[in-house]
Design an enzyme around this catalytic site. Structure first.
Site, PDB file in Angstrom:
ATOM      1  N   HIS A 176      28.847  74.613  41.698  1.00  0.00           N
ATOM      2  CA  HIS A 176      29.705  75.792  41.920  1.00  0.00           C
ATOM      3  C   HIS A 176      29.272  76.895  40.960  1.00  0.00           C
ATOM      4  O   HIS A 176      29.713  76.964  39.819  1.00  0.00           O
ATOM      5  CB  HIS A 176      31.174  75.424  41.699  1.00  0.00           C
ATOM      6  CG  HIS A 176      32.141  76.418  42.287  1.00  0.00           C
ATOM      7  ND1 HIS A 176      31.779  77.709  42.620  1.00  0.00           N
ATOM      8  CD2 HIS A 176      33.458  76.306  42.617  1.00  0.00           C
ATOM      9  CE1 HIS A 176      32.841  78.339  43.119  1.00  0.00           C
ATOM     10  NE2 HIS A 176      33.863  77.503  43.132  1.00  0.00           N
ATOM     11  N   GLY A 177      28.389  77.751  41.459  1.00  0.00           N
ATOM     12  CA  GLY A 177      27.908  78.866  40.640  1.00  0.00           C
ATOM     13  C   GLY A 177      28.526  80.182  41.082  1.00  0.00           C
ATOM     14  O   GLY A 177      28.013  81.249  40.755  1.00  0.00           O
ATOM     15  N   TYR A 181      33.614  81.634  38.263  1.00  0.00           N
ATOM     16  CA  TYR A 181      33.791  80.506  37.346  1.00  0.00           C
ATOM     17  C   TYR A 181      32.616  80.435  36.347  1.00  0.00           C
ATOM     18  O   TYR A 181      31.791  81.344  36.286  1.00  0.00           O
ATOM     19  CB  TYR A 181      34.008  79.215  38.143  1.00  0.00           C
ATOM     20  CG  TYR A 181      35.283  79.299  38.974  1.00  0.00           C
ATOM     21  CD1 TYR A 181      36.518  79.450  38.353  1.00  0.00           C
ATOM     22  CD2 TYR A 181      35.240  79.307  40.364  1.00  0.00           C
ATOM     23  CE1 TYR A 181      37.686  79.580  39.098  1.00  0.00           C
ATOM     24  CE2 TYR A 181      36.408  79.435  41.119  1.00  0.00           C
ATOM     25  CZ  TYR A 181      37.634  79.572  40.484  1.00  0.00           C
ATOM     26  OH  TYR A 181      38.789  79.712  41.206  1.00  0.00           O
TER      27      TYR A 181
HETATM   28  C1  FNR Z   1      38.837  78.214  48.790  1.00  0.00           C
HETATM   29  N1  FNR Z   1      37.507  78.483  48.497  1.00  0.00           N
HETATM   30  C2  FNR Z   1      36.843  77.695  47.577  1.00  0.00           C
HETATM   31  N2  FNR Z   1      35.539  77.948  47.275  1.00  0.00           N
HETATM   32  C3  FNR Z   1      34.852  77.116  46.441  1.00  0.00           C
HETATM   33  O1  FNR Z   1      33.662  77.352  46.218  1.00  0.00           O
HETATM   34  N3  FNR Z   1      35.463  76.030  45.900  1.00  0.00           N
HETATM   35  C4  FNR Z   1      36.763  75.730  46.122  1.00  0.00           C
HETATM   36  O2  FNR Z   1      37.266  74.722  45.633  1.00  0.00           O
HETATM   37  C5  FNR Z   1      37.502  76.613  46.959  1.00  0.00           C
HETATM   38  N4  FNR Z   1      38.825  76.411  47.209  1.00  0.00           N
HETATM   39  C6  FNR Z   1      39.505  77.177  48.118  1.00  0.00           C
HETATM   40  C7  FNR Z   1      40.829  76.865  48.418  1.00  0.00           C
HETATM   41  C8  FNR Z   1      41.491  77.591  49.390  1.00  0.00           C
HETATM   42  C9  FNR Z   1      42.904  77.243  49.698  1.00  0.00           C
HETATM   43  C10 FNR Z   1      40.822  78.626  50.082  1.00  0.00           C
HETATM   44  C11 FNR Z   1      41.507  79.394  51.168  1.00  0.00           C
HETATM   45  C12 FNR Z   1      39.526  78.927  49.775  1.00  0.00           C
HETATM   46  C13 FNR Z   1      36.749  79.464  49.293  1.00  0.00           C
HETATM   47  C14 FNR Z   1      36.246  78.834  50.606  1.00  0.00           C
HETATM   48  O3  FNR Z   1      35.253  77.850  50.341  1.00  0.00           O
HETATM   49  C15 FNR Z   1      35.633  79.875  51.579  1.00  0.00           C
HETATM   50  O4  FNR Z   1      34.562  80.533  50.955  1.00  0.00           O
HETATM   51  C16 FNR Z   1      36.658  80.905  52.042  1.00  0.00           C
HETATM   52  O5  FNR Z   1      37.848  80.286  52.425  1.00  0.00           O
HETATM   53  C17 FNR Z   1      36.114  81.763  53.176  1.00  0.00           C
HETATM   54  O6  FNR Z   1      35.877  80.998  54.326  1.00  0.00           O
HETATM   55  P1  FNR Z   1      36.908  81.055  55.599  1.00  0.00           P
HETATM   56  O7  FNR Z   1      38.190  80.444  55.134  1.00  0.00           O
HETATM   57  O8  FNR Z   1      37.066  82.486  55.955  1.00  0.00           O
HETATM   58  O9  FNR Z   1      36.217  80.259  56.665  1.00  0.00           O
HETATM   59  C1  8K6 Z   2      46.399  79.547  46.930  1.00  0.00           C
HETATM   60  C2  8K6 Z   2      46.673  78.356  46.049  1.00  0.00           C
HETATM   61  C3  8K6 Z   2      45.522  77.411  45.990  1.00  0.00           C
HETATM   62  C4  8K6 Z   2      45.487  76.659  44.705  1.00  0.00           C
HETATM   63  C5  8K6 Z   2      44.405  77.087  43.811  1.00  0.00           C
HETATM   64  C6  8K6 Z   2      43.127  77.224  44.529  1.00  0.00           C
HETATM   65  C7  8K6 Z   2      42.080  77.948  43.761  1.00  0.00           C
HETATM   66  C8  8K6 Z   2      40.921  78.345  44.591  1.00  0.00           C
HETATM   67  C9  8K6 Z   2      40.941  79.779  44.948  1.00  0.00           C
HETATM   68  C10 8K6 Z   2      41.459  80.015  46.336  1.00  0.00           C
HETATM   69  C11 8K6 Z   2      42.711  80.859  46.371  1.00  0.00           C
HETATM   70  C12 8K6 Z   2      42.703  81.901  47.449  1.00  0.00           C
HETATM   71  C13 8K6 Z   2      42.796  83.277  46.874  1.00  0.00           C
HETATM   72  C14 8K6 Z   2      42.145  84.314  47.727  1.00  0.00           C
HETATM   73  C15 8K6 Z   2      41.426  85.364  46.909  1.00  0.00           C
HETATM   74  C16 8K6 Z   2      40.745  86.394  47.776  1.00  0.00           C
HETATM   75  C17 8K6 Z   2      39.954  87.386  46.951  1.00  0.00           C
HETATM   76  C18 8K6 Z   2      39.448  88.512  47.790  1.00  0.00           C
END
Ligand code: FNR
Ligand code: 8K6
Length: 349
Positions: A176-177, A181
């Site tokens: 995860h780069g 983070y």
């Molecule tokens: C994420 N995303 C995310 N990305 C990542 O690299 N590691 C993670 O653990 C997470 N966790 C995460 C939790 C939740 C609830 C969401 C909605 C998103 C980002 C995810 O991998 C992805 O890049 C985005 O959700 C965009 O793709 P979609 O949802 O538009 O298909």
């Molecule tokens: C939404 C609660 C999930 C619990 C923590 C998850 C952490 C991963 C980050 C995903 C959260 C979604 C926030 C969307 C940010 C969009 C930025 C343009």
């Protein structure tokens, strides 16, 4: 049925995917209090095993990498054993799964790992404003700039976590780069003001990421190693036009490593970045000539079109996979999808 999505894809001599749909990494905060994956998580992933490849939710490499409640780890025997149940469940259904290896850097909080069990580390002592999602009373702390010794240990701990991932039965790892983070904190000027060999120039700012990659490749091989990157700063991070040169340099270096793939980290790939001359996926495609995973608010149809237009090779799907455990078969049959809603995060369906 979007045809290209359902053609197999050979990542390399070790891994061939049954189709081009990846389940994106999705943090769900459902591991137990020892950060061990549960049977419920195994069932959740197994229901999605018809994805060409599942990327696990981000999984911390060591205690001080934790920034959210109940995120799983890969540094204790119990965690490795818990993941074994998950990977077996996915493999039994014909699927493949990579572990996403995570250290949140300055987004971490001692509330999770305990005062005295480490410090909040980052590239520099530059904090972020605000509070932790779901733990609104916790303010982010000012991080300590990692020392040379800290960095050496972090690189070793990433490699150990990758080794643990293979012991747990994962088919590979995605570093995860991305998304602001720890590794990403070294790659952007807004949070890296170091003046040593990890700061100031593109070569130096990319050094930590490359050391992590090389440490992991040495342990598990390049064919099982992938990385997620966010050249466009958009989450917990301020963009800076100088970042472009860091990624230009990093991507050139990564080409020589022959990784399984690079995966863009973004929520909406329609976003354009001035300093990348447009979309982040287009920037990556132009500067990196190996397997690229696109993502970010695509549907099967728009993702399929993008693959056919050679914008990327594989499509990762996030939120729609939360809402539809049977995403792949629904798309294959042309069935209607259930719409994603944030309320779905409360439960592992
Ligand atoms: C994420 N995303 C995310 N990305 C990542 O690299 N590691 C993670 O653990 C997470 N966790 C995460 C939790 C939740 C609830 C969401 C909605 C998103 C980002 C995810 O991998 C992805 O890049 C985005 O959700 C965009 O793709 P979609 O949802 O538009 O298909
Ligand atoms: C939404 C609660 C999930 C619990 C923590 C998850 C952490 C991963 C980050 C995903 C959260 C979604 C926030 C969307 C940010 C969009 C930025 C343009």
């Amino acid at each position: 049925m979007p045809a290209s999505l359902f053609t197999p894809y050979k990542l390399n001599d070790t891994l061939t995917l049954n189709n081009r749909i990846l389940m994106a990494p999705l943090t769900r905060c459902m591991a137990d209090d020892d950060l061990v994956p549960t049977q419920t998580m195994a069932d959740y992933y197994a229901r999605r095993a018809d994805a060409g490849l599942i990327i696990s939710e981000a999984t911390i490499i060591r205690p001080d990498g934790q920034g959210y409640v109940n995120t799983p780890g890969l540094y204790t025997q119990a965690q490795v054993d818990g993941w074994k149940v998950v990977t077996k469940a996915v493999h039994d259904k014909g699927g493949k799964i990579f572990a996403q290896l995570w250290h949140t850097g300055r987004v971490a909080h001692p509330f999770f790992f305990g005062e005295g069990n480490g410090e909040v580390l980052s590239a520099s002592n530059i904090g972020i404003e605000g509070t932790i999602p779901r733990n609104r009373e916790l303010m982010y702390q000012q991080p300590k700039a990692a020392t040379g010794e800290d960095i050496t240990q972090l690189v070793a701990d990433y490699a150990t976590a990758a080794d643990n991932a293979l012991k747990a039965g994962f088919d590979g790892v995605e570093i995860h780069g991305a998304n602001g983070y720890l590794i990403d904190q070294f790659l952007h000027y807004s949070c890296n003001n170091r003046t040593d060999e990890y700061g100031e120039s593109p070569e130096n700012m990319a050094r930590f990421a490359i050391e992590v990659v090389d440490g992991i490749v040495a342990k598990i091989g390049h064919e099982r190693t992938a990385i997620r990157l966010s050249p466009g700063a958009y989450f917990n991070m301020e963009p800076d036009s100088r970042d472009r040169a860091v990624f230009d340099y990093l991507l050139k270096q990564l080409e020589s490593r022959q990784l399984a793939f690079i995966h863009l980290g973004i929520f909406d790939d329609a976003m354009e970045f001035d300093y990348l001359d447009g979309k982040a996926s287009a920037y990556l495609r132009k500067h990196y000539n190996q397997t690229l995973v696109g993502v970010g608010s695509y549907t099967a149809e728009t993702g399929n079109k993008a693959i056919e237009a050679n914008e990327f090779d594989l499509l990762a799907i996030g939120r729609a996979f939360i809402a539809n455990p049977d995403y792949v078969s629904k798309v294959r049959r042309g069935e209607e999808l259930t719409a994603y809603d944030d309320a779905m995060l409360a439960e592992l369906v």
